[in-house]
Design an enzyme around this catalytic site. Sequence first.
Site, PDB file in Angstrom:
ATOM      1  N   ASP A 173      -2.593  -5.041   0.623  1.00 31.90           N
ATOM      2  CA  ASP A 173      -2.071  -6.483   1.123  1.00 31.90           C
ATOM      3  C   ASP A 173      -2.765  -6.990   2.152  1.00 31.90           C
ATOM      4  OD1 ASP A 173      -0.864  -4.523   2.534  1.00 31.90           O
ATOM      5  OD2 ASP A 173       1.270  -5.136   1.848  1.00 31.90           O
ATOM      6  N   MET A 217       0.735  -1.215  -0.001  1.00 36.00           N
ATOM      7  CA  MET A 217       0.073   0.011  -0.010  1.00 36.00           C
ATOM      8  C   MET A 217       0.751   1.307  -0.057  1.00 36.00           C
ATOM      9  SD  MET A 217      -3.123  -1.163   2.603  1.00 36.00           S
ATOM     10  CE  MET A 217      -3.760   0.408   2.484  1.00 36.00           C
ATOM     11  N   HIS A 218       0.244   2.365  -0.303  1.00 35.61           N
ATOM     12  CA  HIS A 218       0.684   3.796  -0.060  1.00 35.61           C
ATOM     13  C   HIS A 218       1.707   4.162  -1.270  1.00 35.61           C
ATOM     14  CE1 HIS A 218      -1.065   3.052   3.871  1.00 35.61           C
ATOM     15  NE2 HIS A 218      -0.109   2.203   4.283  1.00 35.61           N
TER      16      HIS A 218
END
Length: 482
Positions: A236, A79-80
């Site tokens: 995830d 992520m991110h």
Amino acid sequence: MYLGIDLGTSEVKLLLLDGEGRTVGTAGSALTLSSPEPLWSEQDPHDWWRATQAAIAKLRAAHPAEFSAVRGIGLSGQMHGAVLLDAANTVLRPAILWNDGRSHAECVELGTAAPRLHNIAGNLAMPGFTAPKLLWVRKHEPETFARVKSVLLPKDWLRLQLCGEKVSDPSDAAGTLWLDVARRDWSDELLAACGLTRAHMPRLVESSEPGGVLRPELAKAWGLGAEVLIAGGAGDNAASAIGIGATQPGDGFISLGTSGVLFVVNDRFAPNPTSAVHAFCHALPQRWHQMSVMLSAGSCLKWFCALAGADESTLLASLSQNDSAVNAPIFLPYLAGERTPHNDPFAPGAFYGLTTQTTRADCTHAVLEGVAFGLADGLAALREAGTEVHALSLVGGGARSAYWAQLIADALDAEILVHDGSEAGGALGAARLGWLATGASVDAVCTRPGIAARHVPDPERHARLASRLARFRDLYRRLRGA
């Protein structure tokens, strides 16, 4: 057949799932990180695509008939991360990853520019999130920022290669700080605070809904049919939850991958940003979750393996479950700073208490224990946010170690369950999302895998660990800002 593609930080993992929910085969291809400056963590998105194609080739070679029957593909990913594209969809710079700490000053700026950030996004501004990264690029690389036409998360850039669509899902988008998490939609207010609009963002679909169709040329090259659906996919951790059947409020798990995550499902948006607890959308409609995150978990063991010049199995084999490890040093696992509960990108990693009698086994135990203590801090933060758990599933690569699983059970005073195929993590959840996108029901798909091992906390060991946990916390307090 259904294919799960999990874009991790250290590896792209693939999993092939049949119509009975059984894993047919897996394949993977390694990735590397680049850290050109202190606190920086980057990857070239083109390496993700090369690794995906290499893993596809391995899986096809091992299971040609089964692979040719794939009808749905699901995506899971780190992520991110910020993948910046121009008007021609050209990648403008290396992707800035979730464990990058350069944008700490921009977090303060974002809070000033978007005073309702906590209410809308439900999370503190931290360097790991996507929004501060774009503020950093706007400040330090203005020529690049001026050319940005699209911002994609890592798994969604893979989707662009697979089907040509710019699509994301609420679970992954919630980690950008641009999502109205309660409404599961982009926030114009938060985007404007970063000089962006909805035009820069992918369209949103739920994780289990179709989010594109595989390009005909890829379907032909891979020996697949013409209508292979690609699911919305998930971040995830939300994908890992789908993989172990954590779909109902109160269900929870610990993920021991590069990072360490403690994840609990909620039936409502329940933010508590003051304790650095994340409140995100889950990978199913009308589901949310709370999450504590430590930035270095499995990566601590990988780092120590390189430092000690030994592989993981050798180090773990030197440990005994009956050893109280009273002589082990204290290890702070903050090799890349920390999120929950400290929100401290400058938190230092450390060994404390080394003597001439300290052995490699002592240090190995200390590393595993330090990660367990970091998870204990995360659980304490979740409890402060009103969440209570008594049993947690364990997923990710760390699930392979019975010693580590028992240590976590003892440190957290919670039962730890290891399921069949737990190490599959997000790849299994991604495959299940691909299955759901073809029209299957959640009840049929999101079953819990069988329990391979059950680790019950030992009261004596928990009591011994409590004093070491107190020393662990005191050491961080003393070193903070040093």
